[in-house]
Motif scaffolding. Structure first.
Motif: not given
Length: 42
Positions: A1-16
């Motif tokens: 839904e928000y492709p611009a944040i994909g480079s900020k993720l750990w796989k498909d999570h916002f944090w480790s």
């Protein structure tokens, strides 16, 4: 839904799940312990 944040993720999570940083503002350890232990309860 928000492709611009994909480079900020750990796989498909916002944090480790393996890293945690806390600041307490001087709260007593017992208060912090109770807060952490109560997470996930309704």
């Amino acid at each position: 839904e928000y492709p611009a944040i994909g480079s900020k993720l750990w796989k498909d999570h916002f944090w480790s799940r393996s890293y945690c940083l806390l600041t307490t503002g001087g709260a007593p350890l017992e208060v912090i312990k109770n807060y952490i232990e109560s997470q996930g309860e309704k």
